[in-house]
Design a protein around this motif. Structure first.
Motif, PDB file in Angstrom:
ATOM      1  N   PHE A  19      24.709  40.872 -27.167  1.00 45.82           N
ATOM      2  CA  PHE A  19      25.305  41.079 -28.491  1.00 45.82           C
ATOM      3  C   PHE A  19      25.061  42.509 -28.973  1.00 45.82           C
ATOM      4  N   ALA A  20      23.883  43.056 -28.680  1.00 44.09           N
ATOM      5  CA  ALA A  20      23.569  44.424 -29.104  1.00 44.09           C
ATOM      6  C   ALA A  20      24.469  45.441 -28.409  1.00 44.09           C
ATOM      7  N   GLU A  21      24.698  45.239 -27.137  1.00 43.20           N
ATOM      8  CA  GLU A  21      25.507  46.186 -26.366  1.00 43.20           C
ATOM      9  C   GLU A  21      26.999  46.048 -26.631  1.00 43.20           C
ATOM     10  N   ARG A  22      27.491  44.819 -26.722  1.00 38.35           N
ATOM     11  CA  ARG A  22      28.936  44.589 -26.769  1.00 38.35           C
ATOM     12  C   ARG A  22      29.478  44.199 -28.141  1.00 38.35           C
ATOM     13  N   GLY A  23      28.603  43.732 -29.012  1.00 41.00           N
ATOM     14  CA  GLY A  23      29.066  43.192 -30.280  1.00 41.00           C
ATOM     15  C   GLY A  23      29.383  41.720 -30.125  1.00 41.00           C
ATOM     16  N   TYR A  24      29.575  41.068 -31.238  1.00 40.87           N
ATOM     17  CA  TYR A  24      29.785  39.617 -31.233  1.00 40.87           C
ATOM     18  C   TYR A  24      31.077  39.232 -30.524  1.00 40.87           C
ATOM     19  N   GLU A  25      32.173  39.850 -30.886  1.00 38.61           N
ATOM     20  CA  GLU A  25      33.479  39.449 -30.337  1.00 38.61           C
ATOM     21  C   GLU A  25      33.564  39.690 -28.838  1.00 38.61           C
ATOM     22  N   ALA A  26      33.034  40.792 -28.358  1.00 38.04           N
ATOM     23  CA  ALA A  26      33.157  41.133 -26.936  1.00 38.04           C
ATOM     24  C   ALA A  26      32.138  40.402 -26.065  1.00 38.04           C
ATOM     25  N   VAL A 108      21.024  45.252 -34.780  1.00 35.04           N
ATOM     26  CA  VAL A 108      21.246  45.426 -36.217  1.00 35.04           C
ATOM     27  C   VAL A 108      22.355  46.450 -36.461  1.00 35.04           C
ATOM     28  N   ALA A 109      22.303  47.567 -35.762  1.00 34.57           N
ATOM     29  CA  ALA A 109      23.331  48.603 -35.946  1.00 34.57           C
ATOM     30  C   ALA A 109      24.711  48.075 -35.577  1.00 34.57           C
ATOM     31  N   GLN A 110      24.791  47.348 -34.489  1.00 38.51           N
ATOM     32  CA  GLN A 110      26.073  46.806 -34.024  1.00 38.51           C
ATOM     33  C   GLN A 110      26.669  45.834 -35.032  1.00 38.51           C
ATOM     34  N   HIS A 111      25.855  44.927 -35.532  1.00 44.68           N
ATOM     35  CA  HIS A 111      26.380  43.855 -36.374  1.00 44.68           C
ATOM     36  C   HIS A 111      26.456  44.227 -37.849  1.00 44.68           C
ATOM     37  N   ALA A 112      25.757  45.258 -38.249  1.00 45.75           N
ATOM     38  CA  ALA A 112      25.843  45.698 -39.641  1.00 45.75           C
ATOM     39  C   ALA A 112      27.213  46.302 -39.929  1.00 45.75           C
ATOM     40  N   SER A 113      27.855  46.824 -38.894  1.00 41.16           N
ATOM     41  CA  SER A 113      29.164  47.445 -39.099  1.00 41.16           C
ATOM     42  C   SER A 113      30.322  46.588 -38.589  1.00 41.16           C
ATOM     43  N   GLU A 114      30.027  45.497 -37.943  1.00 42.39           N
ATOM     44  CA  GLU A 114      31.058  44.720 -37.263  1.00 42.39           C
ATOM     45  C   GLU A 114      31.707  43.655 -38.153  1.00 42.39           C
ATOM     46  N   SER A 115      30.905  42.958 -38.940  1.00 41.72           N
ATOM     47  CA  SER A 115      31.421  41.843 -39.728  1.00 41.72           C
ATOM     48  C   SER A 115      30.655  41.770 -41.038  1.00 41.72           C
ATOM     49  N   ALA A 116      31.364  41.645 -42.148  1.00 40.29           N
ATOM     50  CA  ALA A 116      30.708  41.571 -43.452  1.00 40.29           C
ATOM     51  C   ALA A 116      29.787  40.351 -43.523  1.00 40.29           C
ATOM     52  N   GLU A 117      30.214  39.238 -42.956  1.00 37.23           N
ATOM     53  CA  GLU A 117      29.408  38.017 -42.998  1.00 37.23           C
ATOM     54  C   GLU A 117      28.116  38.187 -42.191  1.00 37.23           C
TER      55      GLU A 117
END
Length: 190
Positions: A19-26, A108-117
């Motif tokens: 999740f950290a490397e790719r983000g949630y969606e990927a 944290v960096a990946q998901h703080a910018s990826e989705s508001a939820e």
């Protein structure tokens, strides 16, 4: 497998990195299971879904950060040391945690910018408790003129942005200035 008795923990560890490397969606469950070296069906058994696995990752990160946040509270409440000294120790703890857990800072960096939820969940469970633990000392530093930033939240954001550099930061700093050895970057940032 017998030599790996905790498939649940293996999935959380692998998923945190993926999740950290790719983000949630990927990030996909098959890749996470492959990295964890477990059957993909274990995701559904242990977590129910990809979202459940992501939330378990957040829970694990919060648990990893809890001792550091507790230590920050102790630093803040120790009135025997001057504000400047306590701020130096506080900064050292944040830098130390960031370098000890690069997957956490990337997550944290990946998901703080990826989705508001997802950003809101991370803020409430991890970032806000850390900020609130630090706030009295940051405010004392501002009041004493040690910190020149006018708002504690701005200082906290600057501190986090400074210590949450990409994994390549030590190499980049070394390439920028050859007298900065990659292994000295943590001390330099502190």
């Amino acid at each position: 497998r017998r030599d790996m008795p905790d498939g649940r923990q293996a999935l959380v560890d692998a998923a945190t990195c993926v999740f950290a490397e790719r983000g949630y969606e990927a990030a996909d469950l098959r890749t996470i299971a492959r990295v964890a070296d477990v059957d993909p069906g274990l995701v559904r058994i242990h977590f129910g879904s990809k979202a459940g696995l992501w939330e378990a990752c957040v829970g694990a990160i919060v648990a990893q950060a809890a001792p550091m946040i507790s230590e920050v509270r102790q630093i803040v409440s120790d009135a025997t040391a001057p504000v400047r000294v306590r701020l130096s120790i506080l900064i050292g703890r944040y830098v130390g945690f960031s370098f000890a857990h690069p997957e956490v800072r990337q997550f944290v960096a990946q998901h703080a910018s990826e989705s508001a939820e997802r950003a809101a969940l991370l803020t409430e469970r991890l970032v806000r408790p850390s900020y609130e633990a630090s706030l009295p000392l940051i405010q004392a530093g501002i009041d004493a003129g040690v910190i020149r930033v006018r708002h504690p939240a701005a200082f906290f954001a600057l501190l986090n942005n400074a210590v949450n550099q990409p994994r390549a930061a030590p190499v980049l700093l070394h390439q920028l200035c050859l007298d900065i050895a990659p292994e000295s970057v943590q001390e330099l940032l502190t």
